[in-house]
Design an enzyme around this catalytic site. Structure first.
Site, PDB file in Angstrom:
ATOM      1  CG  HIS A  17      -1.889  -1.016   1.365  1.00  0.00           C
ATOM      2  ND1 HIS A  17      -2.107  -1.701   2.347  1.00  0.00           N
ATOM      3  CD2 HIS A  17      -2.948  -1.443   0.480  1.00  0.00           C
ATOM      4  CE1 HIS A  17      -3.090  -2.433   2.227  1.00  0.00           C
ATOM      5  NE2 HIS A  17      -3.778  -2.610   1.146  1.00  0.00           N
ATOM      6  CE  LYS A  41     -10.568  -7.289   1.803  1.00  0.00           C
ATOM      7  NZ  LYS A  41      -9.403  -6.310   1.462  1.00  0.00           N
ATOM      8  NE  ARG A  91      -2.500  -6.993  -4.403  1.00  0.00           N
ATOM      9  CZ  ARG A  91      -3.593  -7.351  -3.348  1.00  0.00           C
ATOM     10  NH1 ARG A  91      -2.974  -7.559  -2.146  1.00  0.00           N
ATOM     11  NH2 ARG A  91      -4.970  -7.151  -3.476  1.00  0.00           N
ATOM     12  CB  SER A 130      -4.136  -6.572   4.802  1.00  0.00           C
ATOM     13  OG  SER A 130      -4.051  -5.280   4.266  1.00  0.00           O
TER      14      SER A 130
HETATM   15  P1  ADP Z   1     -10.006  -3.280  -0.411  1.00  0.00           P
HETATM   16  O1  ADP Z   1     -10.522  -4.172   0.758  1.00  0.00           O
HETATM   17  O2  ADP Z   1     -10.467  -2.136  -0.839  1.00  0.00           O
HETATM   18  O3  ADP Z   1      -9.382  -4.250  -1.623  1.00  0.00           O
HETATM   19  P2  ADP Z   1      -6.955  -3.209   0.527  1.00  0.00           P
HETATM   20  O4  ADP Z   1      -6.438  -2.590   1.554  1.00  0.00           O
HETATM   21  O5  ADP Z   1      -7.053  -4.870   0.600  1.00  0.00           O
HETATM   22  O6  ADP Z   1      -8.478  -2.867   0.477  1.00  0.00           O
HETATM   23  O7  ADP Z   1      -6.495  -2.544  -0.809  1.00  0.00           O
HETATM   24  C1  ADP Z   1      -6.408  -1.260  -1.198  1.00  0.00           C
HETATM   25  C2  ADP Z   1      -5.780  -1.291  -2.520  1.00  0.00           C
HETATM   26  O8  ADP Z   1      -4.521  -1.598  -2.388  1.00  0.00           O
HETATM   27  C3  ADP Z   1      -6.438  -2.338  -3.580  1.00  0.00           C
HETATM   28  O9  ADP Z   1      -6.746  -1.579  -4.857  1.00  0.00           O
HETATM   29  C4  ADP Z   1      -5.474  -3.371  -3.563  1.00  0.00           C
HETATM   30  O10 ADP Z   1      -5.576  -3.909  -4.925  1.00  0.00           O
HETATM   31  C5  ADP Z   1      -4.198  -2.478  -3.332  1.00  0.00           C
HETATM   32  N1  ADP Z   1      -3.100  -3.052  -2.944  1.00  0.00           N
HETATM   33  C6  ADP Z   1      -3.107  -4.054  -1.726  1.00  0.00           C
HETATM   34  N2  ADP Z   1      -1.907  -4.749  -1.616  1.00  0.00           N
HETATM   35  C7  ADP Z   1      -1.170  -4.245  -2.368  1.00  0.00           C
HETATM   36  C8  ADP Z   1       0.264  -4.384  -2.906  1.00  0.00           C
HETATM   37  N3  ADP Z   1       0.988  -5.393  -2.184  1.00  0.00           N
HETATM   38  N4  ADP Z   1       0.685  -3.831  -3.874  1.00  0.00           N
HETATM   39  C9  ADP Z   1      -0.111  -2.985  -4.607  1.00  0.00           C
HETATM   40  N5  ADP Z   1      -1.336  -2.806  -4.645  1.00  0.00           N
HETATM   41  C10 ADP Z   1      -1.934  -3.354  -3.358  1.00  0.00           C
END
Ligand code: ADP
Length: 163
Positions: A17, A41, A91, A130
């Site tokens: 992130h 989730k 990703r 996460s």
């Molecule tokens: P959500 O529940 O909205 O998917 P996340 O916190 O899991 O929330 O992810 C928020 C955004 O960040 C999403 O677009 C996700 O694809 C992106 N994201 C999550 N992990 C990574 C990572 N390791 N590298 C790049 N983007 C990521």
């Protein structure tokens, strides 16, 4: 000034992130991180308020990064915070499928006002999520490659408290 919204669960915020935030900040003047509820989730590790204070702490030296708890949808948050676009991270092809659907819906429910800009995950962070961080943490393994030391410390404190 171009301001953008980065919505997500951030439970917890990972180095993946943080890399998306870094990439977006190279291009856009201001970024609002919005902590959103994701009903798909499972039970969260950190409360919204804990996530808010940790992300604020991480970016306390950048006055152009604001952190909020999202009250409604990402589209409404974008409009209410005067953001030109939503930022998301990609990703994999699985992310692409999901994000392309989401951007279409967001464009439709905002009557074309809110577009989405995607950044690609850095190769070292492609497998970080996460959920993976929480899983590795529960196995008592080192998560320092995946999260900032501040997040690691807070995960340990929270786990100790819950014991
Ligand atoms: P959500 O529940 O909205 O998917 P996340 O916190 O899991 O929330 O992810 C928020 C955004 O960040 C999403 O677009 C996700 O694809 C992106 N994201 C999550 N992990 C990574 C990572 N390791 N590298 C790049 N983007 C990521």
């Amino acid at each position: 000034m171009t301001r953008v919204l980065y919505p997500g669960s951030f439970d917890p915020i990972t180095k993946g992130h943080m890399d998306i935030i870094r990439q977006a900040r190279e291009i856009f003047d201001e970024l609002v991180v919005a902590i959103m509820q994701n009903p798909q989730k499972k039970a969260s590790f950190f409360t919204d308020e804990e996530r808010l204070s940790m992300i604020k702490e991480l970016y306390k030296d950048d006055p152009h990064i604001k952190v909020v708890i999202g009250a409604s949808s990402a589209v409404d948050e974008a409009i209410n915070n005067d953001c030109k676009a939503i930022i998301r991270g990609l990703r994999s092809l699985k992310d692409f499928d999901y994000e392309s659907l989401l951007q279409q819906i967001n464009k439709e429910i905002s009557n074309g006002r809110v577009n989405t800009v995607c950044f690609f995950a850095e190769k070292n962070y492609q497998f970080i999520s996460s959920s993976v961080v929480k899983e590795v943490f529960r196995l008592n393994k080192d998560i320092s490659d995946y999260v900032d030391p501040l997040i690691q410390k807070n995960m340990c404190l929270k786990a100790d408290k819950n014991e």
